[in-house]
Design an enzyme around this catalytic site. Structure first.
Site, mmCIF file in Angstrom:
data_model
loop_
_atom_site.group_PDB
_atom_site.id
_atom_site.type_symbol
_atom_site.label_atom_id
_atom_site.label_comp_id
_atom_site.label_asym_id
_atom_site.label_seq_id
_atom_site.Cartn_x
_atom_site.Cartn_y
_atom_site.Cartn_z
ATOM 1 N N LYS A 3 78.492 110.501 46.080
ATOM 2 C CA LYS A 3 79.720 110.394 45.606
ATOM 3 C C LYS A 3 80.381 111.600 44.993
ATOM 4 O O LYS A 3 81.619 111.835 45.293
ATOM 5 C CB LYS A 3 79.834 109.118 44.463
ATOM 6 C CG LYS A 3 79.665 108.042 45.254
ATOM 7 C CD LYS A 3 79.989 106.920 44.089
ATOM 8 C CE LYS A 3 78.601 106.618 43.472
ATOM 9 N NZ LYS A 3 78.615 105.399 42.287
ATOM 10 N N GLU A 15 78.219 102.132 39.982
ATOM 11 C CA GLU A 15 78.778 103.009 38.991
ATOM 12 C C GLU A 15 80.064 103.186 39.569
ATOM 13 O O GLU A 15 80.296 103.749 40.600
ATOM 14 C CB GLU A 15 77.981 104.230 38.524
ATOM 15 C CG GLU A 15 78.722 105.065 37.548
ATOM 16 C CD GLU A 15 77.949 106.346 37.188
ATOM 17 O OE1 GLU A 15 76.867 106.501 37.760
ATOM 18 O OE2 GLU A 15 78.558 107.016 36.131
ATOM 19 N N ARG A 41 66.342 105.569 49.993
ATOM 20 C CA ARG A 41 67.713 105.784 50.060
ATOM 21 C C ARG A 41 68.079 105.977 51.461
ATOM 22 O O ARG A 41 67.246 106.648 52.248
ATOM 23 C CB ARG A 41 68.085 107.138 49.342
ATOM 24 C CG ARG A 41 68.945 106.970 48.079
ATOM 25 C CD ARG A 41 68.833 108.299 47.482
ATOM 26 N NE ARG A 41 70.470 108.421 47.385
ATOM 27 C CZ ARG A 41 70.907 108.073 46.274
ATOM 28 N NH1 ARG A 41 70.455 107.319 45.498
ATOM 29 N NH2 ARG A 41 72.353 108.223 46.211
HETATM 30 P P1 ATP Z 1 75.702 108.677 44.412
HETATM 31 O O1 ATP Z 1 74.598 109.572 44.623
HETATM 32 O O2 ATP Z 1 76.446 108.485 45.808
HETATM 33 O O3 ATP Z 1 76.827 108.652 43.252
HETATM 34 P P2 ATP Z 1 74.236 106.307 43.219
HETATM 35 O O4 ATP Z 1 72.988 105.969 43.490
HETATM 36 O O5 ATP Z 1 74.801 107.200 41.836
HETATM 37 O O6 ATP Z 1 74.888 107.169 44.538
HETATM 38 P P3 ATP Z 1 75.603 103.943 42.315
HETATM 39 O O7 ATP Z 1 76.879 103.695 42.212
HETATM 40 O O8 ATP Z 1 74.598 104.109 41.171
HETATM 41 O O9 ATP Z 1 75.511 105.275 43.301
HETATM 42 O O10 ATP Z 1 74.649 103.185 43.311
HETATM 43 C C1 ATP Z 1 74.756 101.424 43.286
HETATM 44 C C2 ATP Z 1 73.587 100.959 44.145
HETATM 45 O O11 ATP Z 1 73.541 101.486 45.577
HETATM 46 C C3 ATP Z 1 72.041 101.617 43.618
HETATM 47 O O12 ATP Z 1 71.459 100.553 43.473
HETATM 48 C C4 ATP Z 1 71.968 102.835 44.293
HETATM 49 O O13 ATP Z 1 70.370 102.715 44.439
HETATM 50 C C5 ATP Z 1 72.275 102.214 45.891
HETATM 51 N N1 ATP Z 1 72.816 103.485 46.755
HETATM 52 C C6 ATP Z 1 73.369 104.698 46.213
HETATM 53 N N2 ATP Z 1 73.495 105.393 47.213
HETATM 54 C C7 ATP Z 1 72.479 104.742 48.340
HETATM 55 C C8 ATP Z 1 71.888 105.137 49.622
HETATM 56 N N3 ATP Z 1 72.028 106.473 50.134
HETATM 57 N N4 ATP Z 1 70.999 104.408 50.040
HETATM 58 C C9 ATP Z 1 70.816 103.349 49.583
HETATM 59 N N5 ATP Z 1 71.254 102.916 48.539
HETATM 60 C C10 ATP Z 1 71.998 103.419 47.784
HETATM 61 MG MG MG Z 2 74.712 106.847 39.964
#
Ligand code: ATP
Ligand code: MG
Length: 573
Positions: free
Chosen positions: A282, A47, A272
């Site tokens: 983020k 995102e 994760r």
């Molecule tokens: P955040 O909580 O940091 O915003 P998010 O999961 O909302 O993380 P996205 O931009 O939606 O962030 O993530 C893109 C991809 O990266 C998704 O498939 C997500 O599952 C993966 N991802 C994000 N954070 C992690 C993590 N800590 N470990 C492994 N994969 C991750």
């Molecule tokens: Mg997200």
């Protein structure tokens, strides 16, 4: 089939495929049974609401790594269904970071927002099939009537609306006739389902907001769950790999693609990444940037890919780390030391060795002629025979580290002290003959030494030994630089733990950045290019900062030399 691992469960660093994992096994099975006509198509779906961090690197490594391992492809897809937070700055940084890490998406950059017309048509299709309805409850009412894990939800009073009425209202929602939050489109599934995600989830909400790509064209936006699976379906993703928190959403993912009768990708969840002394959210990283608690998204203390890059991390080191940690079905916490270990292993192989003095102490070699310079041979990288050697200038006045001299040495201190002889790296033996002091304060301002010309290259012809070798630079030739030393950004292993009633900013490490000026570097570093990496002998690995220029050299310490993980790995072999 399992790849070799040692007793710590870590992959051998050179195993190209990494430890075997359950996702790889699922893909192998699917290829055996020809489930997706032998195709492997993955995607990495960030995102664009912030910069990528080391947790994303894990996901990138899995998605791009598995695709390339099985001759498939991985798309980069921006999950940009949420208009208020997204910015093109984030899109640009994400593209740059994925490329830097080696993710090969070719020209396959997709945007979920490009699917808005198709998603809208699919919503209409579900309304027509009696599987979706417009609901006038507020978000709060929807939440209240959802029930709990032990009690079923209450059906919405609008659940029984006719198809015609729903079609009319949904179209008017799209046309902007209703204010934000006044209505939603919901899937008609099962208000008594044990899975709360299936209790008539919201598919669309009204939001009169500008979108970074579609502008004001839409004032209804699809929810993540209604957009994600269908985006996967449009791109004919075979394995939709995501983190464990989406496990409970999988039945809904499956429900939508089944109800629409469209191509059905397989969602697979993994753990994760969590790292000690590090936050990987983020939202929280954005707060650090917005509050000015770090210098920006690429502050070298940030766990963002741009921060790690600026700090001097290599993509190879990050990929090696991702291989080592593997994937599993249970969330855990990885030690930051393991990431640093992967970094040191890589830098040890590739970084040129140089000499630099961070806290200089002036040394005058009293029996060395004034104005003379001697060029001494120095090895560039003992780990890499192809790296060759260079010469470093030696002259009457040198700098050594303040730490390498003690006027009154404690026991076990073998470096310089009055009357003591030591070896200068690549140079001569020197003996300390005197100490200069500030007459007012008594502070040591410099020391005097003699050198033994017969020890050029570091050995005495008479076979006498010295107990230590110290690094140095020639004062007349050294360049001045600023050097930035970093420590963990947080003082706690788990800075996100709010159990003591404090938020994560309470655990910021006040000593995470130390700026040293007046450092003295070997002259060859005057025009070190960005991206170059060095080992400053005995001090750690360093790289020029992006702020560095020949007129004002600035170096970051990427990581110090001491590696506790190397010992752990050695023991377990
Ligand atoms: P955040 O909580 O940091 O915003 P998010 O999961 O909302 O993380 P996205 O931009 O939606 O962030 O993530 C893109 C991809 O990266 C998704 O498939 C997500 O599952 C993966 N991802 C994000 N954070 C992690 C993590 N800590 N470990 C492994 N994969 C991750
Ligand atoms: Mg997200």
């Amino acid at each position: 089939m399992t790849e070799p691992t040692n007793e710590t469960g870590l992959a051998a660093p050179d195993s190209s495929a990494g430890p075997s994992n359950f996702i790889r096994e699922i893909i192998r099975d699917d290829l055996r049974t020809n489930k997706f006509d032998g195709r492997v198509q993955t995607r990495f779906p960030p995102e664009p609401n912030g910069y990528l961090h080391i947790g994303h690197a894990k996901s990138i490594n899995i998605n791009f790594g598995l695709a390339s391992e099985f001759g498939g492809q991985c798309n980069l897809r921006f999950d940009d269904t949420n208009p208020s937070k997204e910015e093109t700055e984030y899109v640009d940084s994400i593209i740059e970071d994925v490329r830097w890490l080696g993710g090969d998406f070719g020209d396959r950059i997709f945007y979920a927002s490009d699917y808005f017309p198709q998603l809208y048509a699919w919503a209409v299709q579900l309304i027509r099939a009696g599987k979706a309805y417009v609901c006038d409850l507020t978000a709060q009412e929807v939440r209240q009537q959802r029930g709990t894990l032990t009690e079923p939800g209450t059906p919405s009073p609008y659940r029984g609306r006719s198809v015609e009425e729903n079609l009319g209202l949904f179209e008017r929602m799209k046309n902007g006739e209703f204010p934000d939050g006044s209505r939603t489109l919901r899937a008609r599934i099962d208000m008594a389902s044990p899975n709360l995600n299936l209790r008539d989830p919201v598919m669309y909400r009204i939001l009169h907001a500008e979108h970074h790509r579609t502008g004001a064209q839409w004032c209804i936006y699809p929810m993540y769950d209604f957009a994600h699976g269908q985006s996967d379906s449009i791109e004919r993703i075979t394995h939709s790999i995501c983190t464990l928190e989406f496990e409970d959403h999988r039945p809904l993912y499956d429900w939508y693609v089944e109800a629409l009768g469209i191509y059905h990708p397989q969602q697979i969840e993994f753990d994760r990444l969590n790292l000690t002394y590090t936050l990987l959210s983020k939202r929280k990283l954005l707060a650090l940037v917005q509050k000015g608690l770090v210098s920006g998204w690429d502050d070298p203390r940030m766990p963002t890919l741009s921060g790690l890059r600026r700090r001097g991390y290599t993509p190879e080191a990050i990929r090696a780390f991702c291989q080592r940690i593997g994937v599993s079905k249970t969330n855990g916490v990885i030690e930051l030391g393991l990431l640093e270990h992967s970094l040191r292993e890589d830098l040890n192989r590739r970084a040129a060795r140089v000499m630099a003095v961070l806290r200089p102490l002036r040394v005058e070699i009293e029996n060395y002629p004034e104005g003379q310079t001697d060029m001494l041979d120095a090895v560039n990288n003992p780990e890499d025979p192809t790296a060759g050697s260079r010469t470093v200038p030696f002259s009457r006045v040198l700098y050594i580290e303040q730490d390498d001299f003690r006027e009154d040495p404690p026991k076990q201190y073998y470096r310089l002290s009055p009357g003591r002889e030591v070896r200068l790296r690549y140079g001569y033996f020197i003996t300390c003959t005197g100490v200069d002091k500030d007459p007012a304060t008594g502070a040591v301002t410099g020391i005097r030494c003699t050198y033994d010309p017969a020890t050029r290259g570091g050995n005495a012809p008479d076979g006498r030994k010295v107990k230590s070798t110290i690094h140095w630079v020639s004062a007349a030739h050294a360049i001045d630089a600023e050097v930035r030393l970093y420590d963990n950004l947080f003082t706690r292993e788990n800075p996100g733990d709010e159990s003591e009633g404090l938020d994560f900013t309470a655990y910021l490490n006040p000593a995470s950045l130390e700026v040293l000026t007046g450092c003295k570097l070997e002259p060859g570093l005057a025009d070190a290019p960005t991206g170059a990496r060095y080992q400053f002998e005995r001090l750690g690995y360093f790289c020029p900062d992006r702020d560095s220029s020949p007129a004002r050299p600035v170096f970051n310490r990427t990581v110090a030399l001491r590696d506790t993980w190397a010992k752990i790995e050695k023991k377990s072999k």
